[in-house]
Design an enzyme around this catalytic site. Sequence first.
Site, short mmCIF file in Angstrom:
data_model
loop_
_atom_site.label_atom_id
_atom_site.label_comp_id
_atom_site.label_asym_id
_atom_site.label_seq_id
_atom_site.Cartn_x
_atom_site.Cartn_y
_atom_site.Cartn_z
N GLU A 118 99.72 6.60 11.00
CA GLU A 118 100.75 6.86 11.99
C GLU A 118 102.15 6.51 11.48
OE1 GLU A 118 101.13 7.65 16.33
OE2 GLU A 118 100.41 8.55 14.50
N ASP A 119 102.30 5.32 10.94
CA ASP A 119 103.64 4.77 10.71
C ASP A 119 104.24 5.07 9.34
OD1 ASP A 119 103.36 3.80 13.18
OD2 ASP A 119 103.33 1.68 12.67
#
Length: 537
Positions: A80-81
């Site tokens: 995700e990040d």
Amino acid sequence: MNQQKTLTLSDVISKMKSVSPDDIALITKAHDFAMDAHKDLKRFSGEPYFVHLIGTAYNLAELGMGPITVAAGFLHDSIEDVPVPAETIQREFGSEILFLVEGVTKLGKIRYKGSERHNESLRKLFIATSQDIRVLIIKLADRLHNIGTLQFVRPEKQVRIATETLQIYAPIAYRLGIRKLSRQLEDLSFPYVYPEEYRKVKDLLKEKKNETEKSLSKFQKNLHKELAKNDYRDVSIQYRIKGLFSLWWKLQKKGNDIEKIYDINAVRVIVPTVADCYQVLGLVHTVWRPLPGRIKDYIAFPKPNGYRSIYTTIFVGDGTIVEIQIKTKEMYEEGEYGIASHISYKEGGHSKSKTNFHWIQQLLSRIPITTKDQPQSSTVTPKWIKDLVEYQKHNLDNDSYQHNLQGDYLKERIFVFTPRGDVVDLPIDSTPIDFAYTIHSDIGNHTVGAKINGKYSTLSEKLKNGEIVEIESRKNGKPNIKWLDFVKTTIAQRHIRNYFELPARPSKKSKSPKKAKLKRKIIQIKTIIFIFLYFFM
Ligand code: MN
């Protein structure tokens, strides 16, 4: 769990139970990979982002999770990040870890919206979409770290995250029996959500603690002495003070009278065997006077959630009362770590782990099953759960059964909400028309428009997990034959065909009766599991 001190790799490893050199190599690799992948990111606190990843991994180790789950804890934010491509995680760490990391990523997309009715559905949704209980446990460990570092986040966000934690995460942890985690989440969220109440309860408890501290430490010494006199050496005595949030909760039920709460102070006595539990109870009662009506035998009669222990409340002198909880080590672990204490099943790369639905089996195995010898628990175990467990016992080696349970049943379903917060379960790629007919054929037949998350959408829009769907229907609205091109559910197809007086769709080639029977059975079992998810929540 430790938020103050800077955690290191060896802190994580030393928290884990029985690690092999291979396990250490895996954890080290995940640690190094995560540190490198997130090296340019920072937390709100100004600390490196990696602090959050090692914090999550540490929480998982403390919950007794195996090396695969702890490694996934290090990697849980990397897709995700950063983003790290899924293929990289697959190549470096294998498909099981990728599955867990992707599961946590997906779960992060489910949004909390705040209404009471919605919350219950959201809890179900979390459980149902996790597929593997380890995904949910990583999410809980992640939340525990975030809530412990909430002071660095801006105030509105603090309240939102803490409220969400109190209403969604803590109850999920509680229902999975991970009571330790549930308490931690509650106590850390409490001051942000109810600051005034928190201060009041804190002061109240402080006062009470000052009053009783002396006599309790004296009591603990005396209990040790008594036990030693009677040759109980392998006994551990722990002292705990009730969590602030649960104290507040109980105060509200008891008319805010702290004198009516008897379990503010509790002493846990952990002994080797069940027989020891009863002997220690006898011993305690010969020395200290018990409060009438406060003796509870949850060993002979476990709570419906499977919790076992013996409780008694005694006077220890100077008017101080204390609750004594007597249990074996196994009961203690199960009471604190719940389902987490059951899934330390062999993780570690040798055998392919049975992921999907394995946790439901674990959960089912914890529910006390009634037999003819124990009629007393007949009220707590619905017949269909017993049937399912029986069926599982006999069919665990049956390949097709295993295969089907591990199949993608849940991956082929989506869960969306009505505006009132009820969950509607649909096949993947369903549209607002499918939603409308699933609610009621009348609504389906008069649909003229739809809103998804409050915005107008087309009627053929593919719905996604967690969306709120609102149908606009009008008296003069009627079905459109083009709907047949995109609807996914048979119920919608049937009603639309009926309306246009089209013949029912020719059924597909009929299968051999034996196969059809097996298929029916499998569908039955899947339905039961589904109902179970809802029942259990
Ligand atoms: Mn995270």
